[in-house]
Design an enzyme around this catalytic site. Structure first.
Site, PDB file in Angstrom:
ATOM      1  N   GLU A 181       0.868  -1.190   0.000  1.00 12.70           N
ATOM      2  CA  GLU A 181       0.000   0.000   0.000  1.00 12.70           C
ATOM      3  C   GLU A 181       0.899   1.233   0.000  1.00 12.70           C
ATOM      4  O   GLU A 181       2.111   1.133   0.236  1.00 12.70           O
ATOM      5  CB  GLU A 181      -0.885   0.002   1.254  1.00 12.70           C
ATOM      6  CG  GLU A 181      -1.834  -1.182   1.276  1.00 12.70           C
ATOM      7  CD  GLU A 181      -2.825  -1.155   2.435  1.00 12.70           C
ATOM      8  OE1 GLU A 181      -2.858  -0.140   3.193  1.00 12.70           O
ATOM      9  OE2 GLU A 181      -3.573  -2.131   2.566  1.00 12.70           O
ATOM     10  N   PRO A 182       0.294   2.420  -0.235  1.00 12.12           N
ATOM     11  CA  PRO A 182       1.134   3.623  -0.265  1.00 12.12           C
ATOM     12  C   PRO A 182       1.993   3.776   0.994  1.00 12.12           C
ATOM     13  O   PRO A 182       3.171   4.132   0.906  1.00 12.12           O
ATOM     14  CB  PRO A 182       0.110   4.759  -0.377  1.00 12.12           C
ATOM     15  CG  PRO A 182      -1.071   4.137  -1.061  1.00 12.12           C
ATOM     16  CD  PRO A 182      -1.100   2.700  -0.609  1.00 12.12           C
TER      17      PRO A 182
ATOM     18  N   PHE B 295       1.302  -0.339  -6.527  1.00 10.84           N
ATOM     19  CA  PHE B 295       2.411  -1.078  -7.147  1.00 10.84           C
ATOM     20  C   PHE B 295       2.052  -2.548  -7.366  1.00 10.84           C
ATOM     21  O   PHE B 295       2.884  -3.439  -7.132  1.00 10.84           O
ATOM     22  CB  PHE B 295       3.679  -1.016  -6.279  1.00 10.84           C
ATOM     23  CG  PHE B 295       4.288   0.346  -6.108  1.00 10.84           C
ATOM     24  CD1 PHE B 295       4.012   1.371  -6.989  1.00 10.84           C
ATOM     25  CD2 PHE B 295       5.177   0.600  -5.063  1.00 10.84           C
ATOM     26  CE1 PHE B 295       4.597   2.631  -6.828  1.00 10.84           C
ATOM     27  CE2 PHE B 295       5.772   1.842  -4.901  1.00 10.84           C
ATOM     28  CZ  PHE B 295       5.478   2.862  -5.789  1.00 10.84           C
TER      29      PHE B 295
ATOM     30  N   GLU C 299       9.168  -7.982  -4.227  1.00  9.64           N
ATOM     31  CA  GLU C 299       9.076  -9.192  -3.376  1.00  9.64           C
ATOM     32  C   GLU C 299      10.033  -9.097  -2.185  1.00  9.64           C
ATOM     33  O   GLU C 299      10.632 -10.093  -1.764  1.00  9.64           O
ATOM     34  CB  GLU C 299       9.271 -10.457  -4.209  1.00  9.64           C
ATOM     35  CG  GLU C 299       8.141 -10.579  -5.230  1.00  9.64           C
ATOM     36  CD  GLU C 299       7.854 -11.967  -5.717  1.00  9.64           C
ATOM     37  OE1 GLU C 299       8.274 -12.942  -5.062  1.00  9.64           O
ATOM     38  OE2 GLU C 299       7.175 -12.066  -6.758  1.00  9.64           O
ATOM     39  N   GLY C 300      10.149  -7.893  -1.648  1.00  2.61           N
ATOM     40  CA  GLY C 300      11.045  -7.638  -0.518  1.00  2.61           C
ATOM     41  C   GLY C 300      12.361  -7.116  -1.053  1.00  2.61           C
ATOM     42  O   GLY C 300      13.029  -7.801  -1.836  1.00  2.61           O
ATOM     43  N   THR C 301      12.730  -5.895  -0.632  1.00  2.00           N
ATOM     44  CA  THR C 301      13.990  -5.327  -1.126  1.00  2.00           C
ATOM     45  C   THR C 301      15.153  -6.200  -0.642  1.00  2.00           C
ATOM     46  O   THR C 301      15.002  -7.010   0.281  1.00  2.00           O
ATOM     47  CB  THR C 301      14.208  -3.903  -0.583  1.00  2.00           C
ATOM     48  OG1 THR C 301      14.395  -3.988   0.837  1.00  2.00           O
ATOM     49  CG2 THR C 301      13.041  -2.980  -0.907  1.00  2.00           C
TER      50      THR C 301
HETATM   51  C1  LIG Z   1       7.496  -2.586 -10.537  1.00  2.00           C
HETATM   52  C2  LIG Z   1       6.982  -2.989  -9.188  1.00  2.00           C
HETATM   53  C3  LIG Z   1       6.163  -4.106  -9.064  1.00  2.00           C
HETATM   54  C4  LIG Z   1       5.672  -4.472  -7.810  1.00  2.00           C
HETATM   55  N1  LIG Z   1       4.785  -5.531  -7.715  1.00  2.00           N
HETATM   56  C5  LIG Z   1       4.163  -5.771  -6.539  1.00  2.00           C
HETATM   57  C6  LIG Z   1       3.110  -6.734  -6.438  1.00  2.00           C
HETATM   58  O1  LIG Z   1       2.756  -7.395  -7.430  1.00  2.00           O
HETATM   59  N2  LIG Z   1       2.470  -6.887  -5.250  1.00  2.00           N
HETATM   60  C7  LIG Z   1       2.806  -6.173  -4.152  1.00  2.00           C
HETATM   61  O2  LIG Z   1       2.183  -6.370  -3.113  1.00  2.00           O
HETATM   62  N3  LIG Z   1       3.816  -5.265  -4.196  1.00  2.00           N
HETATM   63  C8  LIG Z   1       4.486  -5.036  -5.354  1.00  2.00           C
HETATM   64  N4  LIG Z   1       5.488  -4.086  -5.428  1.00  2.00           N
HETATM   65  C9  LIG Z   1       5.869  -3.374  -4.232  1.00  2.00           C
HETATM   66  C10 LIG Z   1       7.258  -3.741  -3.731  1.00  2.00           C
HETATM   67  O3  LIG Z   1       7.272  -5.036  -3.194  1.00  2.00           O
HETATM   68  C11 LIG Z   1       7.670  -2.678  -2.712  1.00  2.00           C
HETATM   69  O4  LIG Z   1       7.892  -1.472  -3.453  1.00  2.00           O
HETATM   70  C12 LIG Z   1       8.917  -3.057  -1.930  1.00  2.00           C
HETATM   71  O5  LIG Z   1       8.620  -4.122  -1.063  1.00  2.00           O
HETATM   72  C13 LIG Z   1       9.466  -1.880  -1.115  1.00  2.00           C
HETATM   73  O6  LIG Z   1       8.476  -1.199  -0.433  1.00  2.00           O
HETATM   74  P1  LIG Z   1       8.420   0.402  -0.541  1.00  2.00           P
HETATM   75  O7  LIG Z   1       8.453   0.734  -1.979  1.00  2.00           O
HETATM   76  O8  LIG Z   1       7.272   0.888   0.255  1.00  2.00           O
HETATM   77  O9  LIG Z   1       9.794   0.888   0.096  1.00  2.00           O
HETATM   78  P2  LIG Z   1      10.062   1.175   1.665  1.00  2.00           P
HETATM   79  O10 LIG Z   1       9.549   0.043   2.475  1.00  2.00           O
HETATM   80  O11 LIG Z   1       9.571   2.541   1.966  1.00  2.00           O
HETATM   81  O12 LIG Z   1      11.636   1.134   1.686  1.00  2.00           O
HETATM   82  C14 LIG Z   1      12.445   2.252   1.261  1.00  2.00           C
HETATM   83  C15 LIG Z   1      13.913   1.883   1.462  1.00  2.00           C
HETATM   84  O13 LIG Z   1      14.162   1.611   2.848  1.00  2.00           O
HETATM   85  C16 LIG Z   1      14.698   0.314   3.005  1.00  2.00           C
HETATM   86  N5  LIG Z   1      14.166  -0.258   4.245  1.00  2.00           N
HETATM   87  C17 LIG Z   1      12.853  -0.324   4.626  1.00  2.00           C
HETATM   88  N6  LIG Z   1      12.747  -0.884   5.833  1.00  2.00           N
HETATM   89  C18 LIG Z   1      14.008  -1.206   6.222  1.00  2.00           C
HETATM   90  C19 LIG Z   1      14.567  -1.836   7.377  1.00  2.00           C
HETATM   91  N7  LIG Z   1      13.812  -2.292   8.364  1.00  2.00           N
HETATM   92  N8  LIG Z   1      15.921  -1.984   7.424  1.00  2.00           N
HETATM   93  C20 LIG Z   1      16.716  -1.563   6.420  1.00  2.00           C
HETATM   94  N9  LIG Z   1      16.246  -0.973   5.306  1.00  2.00           N
HETATM   95  C21 LIG Z   1      14.901  -0.800   5.208  1.00  2.00           C
HETATM   96  C22 LIG Z   1      14.251  -0.464   1.779  1.00  2.00           C
HETATM   97  O14 LIG Z   1      15.113  -1.564   1.511  1.00  2.00           O
HETATM   98  C23 LIG Z   1      14.319   0.610   0.705  1.00  2.00           C
HETATM   99  O15 LIG Z   1      15.641   0.732   0.259  1.00  2.00           O
HETATM  100  C24 LIG Z   1       6.022  -3.732  -6.672  1.00  2.00           C
HETATM  101  C25 LIG Z   1       6.862  -2.616  -6.800  1.00  2.00           C
HETATM  102  C26 LIG Z   1       7.324  -2.237  -8.031  1.00  2.00           C
HETATM  103  C27 LIG Z   1       8.174  -0.980  -8.153  1.00  2.00           C
END
Ligand SMILES: Cc1cc2nc3c(=O)[nH]c(=O)nc-3n(C[C@H](O)[C@H](O)[C@H](O)COP(=O)(O)OP(=O)(O)OC[C@H]3O[C@@H](n4cnc5c(N)ncnc54)[C@H](O)[C@@H]3O)c2cc1C
Length: 401
Positions: free
Chosen positions: A142-143, A171, A374-376
């Site tokens: 979610e956002p 996303f 799928e998890g950074t």
């Molecule tokens: C092209 C695309 C396709 C996608 N497809 C799907 C989908 O099909 N279904 C779905 O549910 N989601 C999907 N996503 C979402 C994607 O899984 C998330 O964008 C991703 O998990 C990261 O979440 P966020 O973007 O909110 O980043 P954030 O969680 O805000 O993270 C920002 C940064 O902080 C780091 N970070 C966050 N928390 C921590 C921590 N505890 N310790 C260290 N570092 C941290 C992250 O690694 C990242 O570098 C998609 C995203 C994209 C761009």
């Protein structure tokens, strides 16, 4: 697939993912490789340029039973192993990561039903996914909640034999093209992780809407978009597992799906290595092919070694109790290799690597997302370290006992 479909070639008993490829599995790999090279590769640049979802590639997969590789025979699949799903994703991603992702997300969106669905739910949904009539999606993010998925705000309120969903997701891969979405929502917002449940939502359910589709850096033919729920009534029969089990299910799915993203990364890395090798053999500077300059030869050797290393880890990636740690390691390693190797491929092509006429620039852009979704890869490192700590605590306790 020239002459033979995946169904026709898959006449073997289901195998453990740890088994080496059988003759029949190798045959399937060759068939998918030919399909990728002859039918998908010629479309890859155009899919990237137009950023349009490639329905013709979906049709090709339907005709050749490619989706069937993901499902058991009793649900209309071909009864292959988890390993074959990875092989298919890798082969497609060597030439077109968007096309590889179509298969990876079909698996991601189906796993909740495969792992946690009742027999009735499996019978109701899986055959249409196995034929490819329906595409699937997985809606967790979610956002305000990506890595911190438990912070989600979408709610699901029980009303007799239905749940009413309100909120939105962002996303979501396959937004607007999927017919089935596995959605996570809070049935008990005060209960944190334990208050999340998961539901199968069909795209034509009243109150379900598609929002903005995002323009993006890579995998451009894949849709990534918002979905909204506004008083969206879902039958209680579409609840997966029990109420409050959604977070466990979401993580269980990711444990199984992350190797698919690893396979996408490996495909990109191998595809870029193969292309850079061919290029380096024919491009001459200072009187000889650049492949014979030691600095370039060394880069090619490192790229090939990284791919082999990643493939070795990926082939181990489907084992029982250590699945969480191994799948995080595989995803982390293969996708970091994808980014490094595709970047090196661009370097080997020099100026030609940077222009769109050559595929390695697309591969480098496509590789980036594999380190994020799928998890950074930061989250993968956290998962791996947490599992290591659990193991060391367990062995310490065993020692004390
Ligand atoms: C092209 C695309 C396709 C996608 N497809 C799907 C989908 O099909 N279904 C779905 O549910 N989601 C999907 N996503 C979402 C994607 O899984 C998330 O964008 C991703 O998990 C990261 O979440 P966020 O973007 O909110 O980043 P954030 O969680 O805000 O993270 C920002 C940064 O902080 C780091 N970070 C966050 N928390 C921590 C921590 N505890 N310790 C260290 N570092 C941290 C992250 O690694 C990242 O570098 C998609 C995203 C994209 C761009």
């Amino acid at each position: 697939m020239p002459g033979l479909s995946a169904r026709a070639a898959l006449h073997w008993s289901p195998l453990s993912a740890l088994d080496p490829l059988t003759d029949e599995q190798r045959e399937i790999r060759e068939l998918v490789r030919a399909l990728a090279r002859e039918r998908v590769a010629p479309r890859a640049a155009e899919i990237d340029r137009t950023a349009e979802f490639p329905w013709d590639v979906v049709a090709l997969f339907r005709e050749n039973d490619v989706f069937g590789v993901l499902y058991d025979e009793e649900y209309g699949g071909v009864g292959a192993s988890a390993l074959m799903t990875l092989v298919v994703i890798e082969e497609l991603s060597k030439v077109c990561a968007t096309s590889g992702l179509i298969v990876a997300v079909q698996e991601l969106g189906s796993l909740g039903i495969k792992l946690e669905g009742t027999n009735e739910q499996k019978r109701r949904f899986l055959p249409r996914l196995a034929s490819g009539e329906w595409l699937a999606a997985y809606a967790l993010t979610e956002p305000g909640s990506g890595s911190d998925s438990a912070a989600m705000r979408t709610t699901a309120r029980r009303d007799r034999d239905e749940y009413i969903l309100d909120g939105g997701k962002r996303f979501i891969t396959n937004a607007g093209v999927a017919s089935l979405y596995v959605v996570f929502a809070k049935t008990d917002p005060a209960a944190g992780h334990a208050g999340i449940s998961s539901f199968v939502v069909e795209a034509d359910t009243p109150g379900f809407e598609i929002g903005r589709i995002e323009p993006k850096m890579g995998i451009k033919g894949s849709t990534t978009g918002e979905i909204f729920f506004d008083g969206c009534r879902v039958p209680a029969a579409n609840l997966l597992g029990g109420e409050g089990e959604g977070f466990r299910i979401a993580m269980r799915i990711l444990d199984r799906s992350r190797p698919g993203i690893a396979a996408q990364g490996l495909g990109l890395a191998q595809g870029a290595t193969d292309y850079a090798l061919d290029y380096a053999r024919s491009r001459e500077t200072m009187g000889k092919p650049i492949a014979e300059h030691q600095l370039i030869a060394g880069m090619l050797a490192d790229m090939e070694t990284s791919c082999e290393d990643a493939r070795g880890l990926l082939d181990e990636g489907d084992t029982g109790p250590e699945l969480t740690k191994l799948s995080a390691m595989v995803k982390l390693y293969c996708t970091d290799v994808a980014m490094a190797v595709t970047t090196d491929a661009v370097q080997i092509l020099g100026g030609y690597g940077y222009i769109s006429e050559f595929p390695v620039e697309r591969m480098m852009r496509d590789a980036k997302i594999t380190q994020i979704y799928e998890g950074t890869n930061q989250i993968q490192r956290i998962v791996i370290a947490r599992e290591m700590l659990k193991e060391s605590r367990a062995s310490l306790l065993a020692g004390i006992g």
